[in-house]
Design an enzyme around this catalytic site. Structure first.
Site, PDB file in Angstrom:
ATOM      1  N   ASP A 521       0.821  -1.217   0.000  1.00  0.00           N
ATOM      2  CA  ASP A 521       0.000   0.000   0.000  1.00  0.00           C
ATOM      3  C   ASP A 521       0.858   1.272   0.000  1.00  0.00           C
ATOM      4  O   ASP A 521       0.659   2.177   0.819  1.00  0.00           O
ATOM      5  CB  ASP A 521      -0.951   0.007   1.203  1.00  0.00           C
ATOM      6  CG  ASP A 521      -2.039  -1.041   1.091  1.00  0.00           C
ATOM      7  OD1 ASP A 521      -1.889  -1.953   0.262  1.00  0.00           O
ATOM      8  OD2 ASP A 521      -3.016  -0.971   1.847  1.00  0.00           O
ATOM      9  N   ASP A 548      -0.669  -4.388  -3.680  1.00  0.00           N
ATOM     10  CA  ASP A 548      -1.676  -3.320  -3.834  1.00  0.00           C
ATOM     11  C   ASP A 548      -1.044  -1.936  -3.693  1.00  0.00           C
ATOM     12  O   ASP A 548      -1.630  -1.027  -3.089  1.00  0.00           O
ATOM     13  CB  ASP A 548      -2.775  -3.479  -2.776  1.00  0.00           C
ATOM     14  CG  ASP A 548      -3.473  -4.824  -2.848  1.00  0.00           C
ATOM     15  OD1 ASP A 548      -3.447  -5.459  -3.914  1.00  0.00           O
ATOM     16  OD2 ASP A 548      -4.030  -5.246  -1.818  1.00  0.00           O
TER      17      ASP A 548
END
Length: 694
Positions: A521, A548
């Site tokens: 992230d 991600d």
């Protein structure tokens, strides 16, 4: 540049090819092209004000009538010194068309560049005519994706106070893109002074084919392979002075000086920074029949700091070598520079600090009292106390609420371990590193989603973990590294390893020339609310991560950038580049003209998965990856389900990608048709907003 010199270094492998080639148009997007990591396309220049005369020669400020020192000051070839366009009008330009109009004109001009000008096509070199001064207005004059060419007989030219950058094409030792910052073939009486030259596809400065009476002074040259070449001729006529230049993160030609009659190098700083990806091959090189005098220069960490051919001469005096290795040579007889011009040497020990603070564009050059007064407010940050503030957050706090115009927070080089938040009521803020490289200015912290808050009120959560959080519209960041260095291996007992480096939750966010580092992230591109538009344009940047690591519900373009895949904390290779959570009526994440690579296992990474945040079935996550180079790390089935939702019910596609990780269209790998692709371009994502540097 790639044309071979008569005395080629064994570390170089040049070959002949045509010069000044122009690129084929592949896709028109209506936005500037500056750094192309993969693919090629045309663009339209930014619109700006018409060029305006600002002063006559009689009333011009001192910088408009400045004259060169060194060999550029010596009378020869019918030219008495180098003074540029001081006898002509002073004009201010903000567009490529106006810059080219005045630079190529027959009359003398002082041309003030007062904006970022993107070259069209990428690699364009404006053919400068004689009797010109081209000068940046303070630090606002940027030439992006190209540079200047001075042909045979062109003379009396000053190029000063500009940032010329980012024609790099994603290939380090590039043989196919001869895109220089400043190139001269047979020119004379040229002064290159106080510029920031970096990240070009080929040379930063090429002084070729009997060019002579050249002075290069007080420039920053960085982030480049073949930095500064002199020669490419069998004739021994070139006279050149190179003084007070800072070479940093440059591999070769620092400079390489071939068949120069007189090369005087003094008070330069050549720095090979430990731990960076760019390793010096050699420093000052005297080649062919060159006679070189090298005085009071400082070499830090350089490999082969000073080398010469057996036919060349180097006379060394007063130089310092710290942490250098390899060849350090001198020999032969040269010349006495003081028989040609007067000069004063600075103490060698003072050179690093002097050049770190004194090279590159100056706010006092190219500006007048009126333009300075009209310029954006600038707040300075420096860890050593030399700025107005010692932390970035303190400068943000000093911005007035609901400020009506741009505020630039200029952050001097250093590592700032702090959390930075730009609140919603402070729009029009720019945070800009002032170093020669985006690696010089680092904002870093190590919160993770599961990190307990100091006040005992729980943990930070993913969005709260961001090192830098931006909640205000019209924000810009430039020339920085933003990092979350949370140590997953040391915190396995912690629940929640998402660790955001940069979070945006606003509209019209322009991220230019950044490094954004993290693992899981890394880059959260969000909006201020589920029903709010949040457009983000990222260009010329490096983004690293593994899971991600580009995610959120914003309408975001990652353009002309390098996305680097990292192994996970335990050394395994597995991950997802994107995790969009796009609303059905909006655009999601567009990766365009970029490169995706990294030192990870082949076939271990997905391009993305569909994040239905909170289990919201109404979302239609979208990622399009187009005109991008994909390494073998990308899976042959590059999209994945998430949270029980099938990616095939959402919006994931590719278009004309290349590289080992690209693949043919299939039901598991959707490709856009040409017609579909025409509706999925940068302009479609950004709408009525054209990002411009300010």
């Amino acid at each position: 540049m790639d044309t071979p010199a008569p005395h080629a270094s064994p570390t170089e492998h040049p070959r002949r090819k045509p010069r000044h080639r122009r690129r084929k148009t592949a896709l028109a997007v209506g936005l500037p092209l500056t750094l192309t990591a993969a693919g090629a396309l045309a663009y339209t220049p930014l619109l700006g004000d018409e060029a305006q005369p600002t002063a006559s020669a009689a009333t011009a400020p001192a910088w408009a009538t400045a004259t060169a020192d060194g060999f550029a000051s010596v009378n020869s070839l019918g030219q008495n010194g180098t003074y540029g366009g001081r006898d002509g009008k002073t004009v201010t330009v903000k567009t490529l068309a106006d810059l080219e109009k005045y630079a190529t004109a027959a009359e003398p001009y002082v041309i003030v560049v007062a904006a970022t000008i993107d070259m069209n096509p990428v690699g364009k070199e404006i053919k400068v005519a004689s009797d010109k001064t081209i000068v940046g207005s303070g630090t606002s004059g940027h030439i992006v994706g190209g540079g200047f060419f001075l042909g045979t007989g062109v003379h009396n030219v000053i190029i000063r106070n500009l940032t010329i950058r980012d024609s790099y094409q994603g290939t380090w030792n590039d043989k196919d893109h001869d895109f220089d910052a400043i190139q001269m073939d047979g020119a004379h009486h040229v002064w290159i002074d106080h510029n920031d030259l970096r990240h070009m596809a080929d040379g930063l400065i090429d002084v070729r084919k009997d060019s002579t009476n050249v002075t290069v002074s007080w420039n920053r040259l960085s982030d480049n392979n073949k930095t500064f070449g002199i020669g490419w001729t069998e004739n021994v006529v070139t006279d050149i002075t190179i003084h007070h230049n800072w070479f940093r993160e440059t591999e070769q030609r620092n400079p390489s000086t071939d068949n120069a009659a007189h090369a005087h190098l003094y008070n330069n700083f050549l720095e090979d920074v430990a731990g960076t990806t760019i390793k010096s091959s050699y420093g000052n090189y005297s080649r062919g029949a060159t006679k070189m005098v090298l005085e009071n220069s400082y070499f830090q960490g350089f490999t082969n700091p000073v080398i010469r051919d057996s036919t060349a001469a180097i006379v060394q005096r007063g130089n310092t070598f710290s942490g250098t290795s390899g060849r350090n040579e001198s020999g032969g007889t040269a010349f006495d520079p003081k028989t040609y011009y007067a000069y004063t040497l600075d103490k060698t020990a003072d050179v690093p600090s002097l050049l770190k603070s004194g090279t590159g564009p100056r706010s006092s050059i190219g500006t007048t009292a009126s333009t300075l007064a009209a310029a954006a407010t600038t707040l300075t940050v420096a860890k050593d106390g030399s700025g107005q503030y010692s932390t970035v957050q303190a400068a943000v706090n000093a911005v007035q609420a609901n400020n009506p115009s741009r505020v630039v927070i200029a952050v001097k080089p250093g590592t700032y371990r702090e959390l930075v938040k730009v609140p919603f009521n402070k729009p029009h803020v720019t945070i800009q590193g002032t170093g020669g490289s985006r690696k010089d200015t680092v904002i870093v912290y190590n919160n993770a989603s599961g990190t307990p808050k100091p006040d005992g009120s729980g943990t930070y959560g993913t969005s709260g973990s961001a090192t830098v959080a931006v909640e205000a519209d019209d924000f810009q960041a430039r020339n920085l590294t933003i990092t979350n260095d949370f140590d997953e291996a040391a915190n396995q007992s912690l629940s929640g390893h998402q660790a955001v480096a940069l979070r945006t939750a606003a509209d019209k966010i322009f991220l230019d020339s950044l490094i954004v580092n993290g693992d899981q992230d890394t880059l959260l591109l969000d909006t201020s609310g589920a029903d709010k538009l949040g457009r983000v344009y990222v260009r010329n940047s490096y983004i690293t991560g593994n899971v991600d690591f580009i995610f959120g519900r914003a309408t975001a373009v990652i353009d002309q950038s390098v996305i680097t895949l990292k192994k996970r904390w335990n050394g395994t290779s597995a991950g997802y580049v994107t995790a969009p959570s796009t609303a059905a009526a909006r655009k999601g994440i567009l990766i365009n003209r970029s490169a995706i690579n990294g030192d990870v296992t082949a076939g271990s990474f997905y391009l993305g998965r569909n994040w239905h945040a909170g289990g919201d079935a109404s979302l239609r996550p979208q990622t399009t990856v187009r005109n991008t180079t994909l390494s073998a790390a990308i899976k042959s089935t590059p999209w994945s389900d998430m949270g029980g939702f099938s990616w095939k019910n959402d919006r994931f596609a590719e278009y004309k990608n290349t590289g080992a990780g690209a693949g043919s269209a299939s039901t598991d790998r959707p490709h856009l048709t040409d017609a579909q692709a025409s509706d999925q371009e940068t302009a479609d994502w950004l709408g009525d907003w054209t990002p411009t540097a300010s």
